[in-house]
Design a protein around this motif. Structure first.
Motif, PDB file in Angstrom:
ATOM      1  N   GLU A   1       0.767  -1.232  -0.080  1.00  7.73           N
ATOM      2  CA  GLU A   1      -0.046  -0.144  -0.083  1.00  7.73           C
ATOM      3  C   GLU A   1       0.766   1.152   0.052  1.00  7.73           C
ATOM      4  O   GLU A   1       0.542   2.180  -0.885  1.00  7.73           O
ATOM      5  CB  GLU A   1      -0.984   0.100   1.126  1.00  7.73           C
ATOM      6  CG  GLU A   1      -1.834  -0.980   1.372  1.00  7.73           C
ATOM      7  CD  GLU A   1      -1.410  -2.196   2.144  1.00  7.73           C
ATOM      8  OE1 GLU A   1      -2.467  -2.826   2.747  1.00  7.73           O
ATOM      9  OE2 GLU A   1      -0.260  -2.449   2.392  1.00  7.73           O
TER      10      GLU A   1
ATOM     11  N   ARG B   1      -7.993   0.304   3.032  1.00 14.48           N
ATOM     12  CA  ARG B   1      -8.700  -0.983   3.372  1.00 14.48           C
ATOM     13  C   ARG B   1      -9.550  -0.960   4.341  1.00 14.48           C
ATOM     14  O   ARG B   1      -9.650  -0.025   5.194  1.00 14.48           O
ATOM     15  CB  ARG B   1      -7.603  -2.088   4.324  1.00 14.48           C
ATOM     16  CG  ARG B   1      -6.529  -2.363   3.560  1.00 14.48           C
ATOM     17  CD  ARG B   1      -5.696  -3.603   4.304  1.00 14.48           C
ATOM     18  NE  ARG B   1      -5.369  -3.186   5.649  1.00 14.48           N
ATOM     19  CZ  ARG B   1      -4.295  -2.877   6.098  1.00 14.48           C
ATOM     20  NH1 ARG B   1      -3.283  -2.725   5.204  1.00 14.48           N
ATOM     21  NH2 ARG B   1      -3.784  -2.426   7.104  1.00 14.48           N
TER      22      ARG B   1
ATOM     23  N   GLY C   1     -12.378  -5.847  -3.723  1.00 14.67           N
ATOM     24  CA  GLY C   1     -11.700  -4.686  -3.656  1.00 14.67           C
ATOM     25  C   GLY C   1     -12.017  -3.784  -5.158  1.00 14.67           C
ATOM     26  O   GLY C   1     -12.836  -4.429  -5.960  1.00 14.67           O
TER      27      GLY C   1
ATOM     28  N   THR D   1     -11.053  -5.671   4.154  1.00 13.29           N
ATOM     29  CA  THR D   1     -10.336  -6.413   5.140  1.00 13.29           C
ATOM     30  C   THR D   1     -10.805  -7.861   5.105  1.00 13.29           C
ATOM     31  O   THR D   1     -11.915  -8.148   4.702  1.00 13.29           O
ATOM     32  CB  THR D   1     -10.869  -5.573   6.613  1.00 13.29           C
ATOM     33  OG1 THR D   1     -12.153  -5.755   6.724  1.00 13.29           O
ATOM     34  CG2 THR D   1     -10.187  -4.308   6.779  1.00 13.29           C
TER      35      THR D   1
ATOM     36  N   GLN E   1      -6.061 -10.598  -0.124  1.00 15.41           N
ATOM     37  CA  GLN E   1      -6.162  -9.298  -0.283  1.00 15.41           C
ATOM     38  C   GLN E   1      -4.630  -8.576  -1.102  1.00 15.41           C
ATOM     39  O   GLN E   1      -4.979  -7.592  -1.660  1.00 15.41           O
ATOM     40  CB  GLN E   1      -5.800  -8.807   1.028  1.00 15.41           C
ATOM     41  CG  GLN E   1      -6.016  -7.319   1.241  1.00 15.41           C
ATOM     42  CD  GLN E   1      -5.780  -6.839   2.667  1.00 15.41           C
ATOM     43  OE1 GLN E   1      -4.856  -6.709   3.289  1.00 15.41           O
ATOM     44  NE2 GLN E   1      -6.982  -6.700   3.580  1.00 15.41           N
TER      45      GLN E   1
ATOM     46  N   SER F   1      -3.943  -7.279   7.740  1.00 17.63           N
ATOM     47  CA  SER F   1      -5.133  -7.613   6.532  1.00 17.63           C
ATOM     48  C   SER F   1      -6.556  -7.544   7.272  1.00 17.63           C
ATOM     49  O   SER F   1      -7.364  -7.191   6.315  1.00 17.63           O
ATOM     50  CB  SER F   1      -4.895  -9.017   5.816  1.00 17.63           C
ATOM     51  OG  SER F   1      -5.456  -9.965   6.397  1.00 17.63           O
TER      52      SER F   1
ATOM     53  N   ARG G   1      -8.702  -1.857   9.429  1.00 19.72           N
ATOM     54  CA  ARG G   1      -9.014  -0.917   8.352  1.00 19.72           C
ATOM     55  C   ARG G   1      -7.581   0.054   8.177  1.00 19.72           C
ATOM     56  O   ARG G   1      -6.885   0.433   9.493  1.00 19.72           O
ATOM     57  CB  ARG G   1      -9.937  -0.164   9.250  1.00 19.72           C
ATOM     58  CG  ARG G   1     -10.465   1.044   8.125  1.00 19.72           C
ATOM     59  CD  ARG G   1     -11.619   1.722   8.961  1.00 19.72           C
ATOM     60  NE  ARG G   1     -12.359   2.727   8.087  1.00 19.72           N
ATOM     61  CZ  ARG G   1     -13.561   2.653   7.352  1.00 19.72           C
ATOM     62  NH1 ARG G   1     -14.179   1.575   7.837  1.00 19.72           N
ATOM     63  NH2 ARG G   1     -13.929   3.728   6.678  1.00 19.72           N
TER      64      ARG G   1
END
Length: 380
Positions: free
Chosen positions: A151, A164, A173, A188, A195, A319, A322
């Motif tokens: 990220e 997330r 996503g 999440t 993810q 993961s 948030r």
């Protein structure tokens, strides 16, 4: 845009808020006389005024300006189609985009310049491979080393916002693109490897400049549409570089990965055993028989074999947690430090109390001396 349209919309927002003009003006950081002069046309609203009015009124700056926001290019990967359109991931992408729209109106950020040139010919496999190679080079991954904090690196290198959120089991996503921003939001989940693959898949969509309406797949790992297949090819090549796997294979005693070799690779690359087993097979580094053996592994078994269960536990916890778009949050703080906005947008993005934020900044010696001052007049 005529000034009368702006004042008309500001009046409407004040009326809809149910607040008296004076109280609304105070919440927007304006004294009553300035608000009255602006509404009467003897004073122009500044860009900061409009940003604050939009914030207090719960609307966008584009609405106050009478600008029709363009429909975004948006792609979604979902576990099933049920309720996916109402996904929390999509709502979060819209929320982030609104912050970007309003921030760009009052403050121009320094965007990272990442030279990516999507390949248009050669089919979706060649296109995905070429795109992944370019992205890997830009993220200093040409040597095959893995980027675990994906990220932050996406935000740093490409300037895309990444978040997330608990989106529910129906959405993996989304990727969002419009003239102001590019956003990736992933759900999440307990499956950190899925993810991570979803995040790389969405990055592939944005870098390929896919211009598509909302598209929902039943399974992120098995795509039918060519743009989805290309995004999956990108994700596989990006997360599991051929150069890295071929280099690793030179140390395998039997010519194929042992159970322990494979377990360490799963943990090193942050991918699922299923995805890695297929990647090794496609590269000619595993027989079909060995691929089917390795496909029976799960990530927990790999972590146990490699004695890296604590690492997996930490990764899984992340993961499930948030994550706000930290790149956007940093840009809001820079805009605040330059006196372009108040602290409220930053606090609202993080969903915390603005007074708590102000107190923390004061304790740390932060803050700015220009907050509250008028910026350049907005020219309607």
């Amino acid at each position: 845009m005529q000034a009368s349209v702006v004042t008309e919309r500001v009046r409407h927002v004040i009326e809809e808020s149910g607040l008296a003009h004076g109280e609304f003006a105070a919440r927007a950081g304006l004294d009553s006389s300035k608000m009255s002069k602006s509404l009467s046309g003897t004073r122009r609203f500044t860009s900061l005024d409009l940003a604050n009015i939009a914030e207090v009124g719960g609307v966008s700056v584009d609405y106050l300006l009478g600008v029709q926001s363009p429909e975004p290019a948006l792609a979604a990967r979902a576990a099933s189609k049920a309720e996916a359109v109402q996904s929390g991931a999509i709502e979060e992408a819209r929320r982030i985009a609104k912050f970007r729209h309003d921030l760009d109106f009052v403050f121009q950020r320094q965007r990272p310049v990442a030279e990516i040139r999507p390949t248009r010919g050669g089919g979706y496999i060649k296109q995905g491979e070429a795109l992944a190679e370019q992205a890997a080079n830009l993220m200093s991954r040409a040597d095959g080393q893995t980027v675990m904090d994906l990220e932050s690196d996406i935000e740093r290198v490409f300037g895309f916002d990444v978040a997330r959120v608990p989106a529910g089991r129906d959405c993996d996503g989304v990727a969002w693109r419009d003239e102001h921003c590019a956003v990736i939001v992933v759900s999440t989940t307990d499956s950190a490897t899925r993810q991570r693959f979803t995040m790389a898949h969405e990055l592939g969509h944005l870098l390929a400049e896919d211009d598509q309406a909302l598209h929902i797949d039943q399974d992120v790992m098995h795509a039918a549409d060519k743009t989805e297949k290309r995004a999956n090819v990108f994700a596989a090549n990006f997360l599991m570089p051929a150069s890295r796997l071929r280099r690793e294979s030179k140390g395998w005693n039997s010519g194929e990965a042992s159970d322990l070799d494979f377990a360490h690779l799963v943990m090193d690359l942050g991918v699922s055993p299923s995805a890695l087993s297929w990647r090794l097979f496609n590269l000619g580094l595993a027989s079909d028989f060995r691929r089917r053996q390795l496909a029976t592994f799960n990530t927990a078994r790999c972590a146990s074999l490699a004695k890296r269960t604590k690492e997996l536990a930490k990764w899984t916890k992340e993961s499930q947690t948030r994550r706000p778009p930290f790149g956007l949050a940093a840009d809001l703080l820079v805009a605040y430090d330059h006196g372009a906005i108040t602290l409220r947008p930053f606090a609202n993005l993080l969903e915390v109390d603005v007074d708590d934020v102000r107190s923390l900044l004061e304790q740390g010696g932060g803050g700015n001396t220009n907050a509250g001052k008028d910026d350049q007049d907005f020219e309607p």
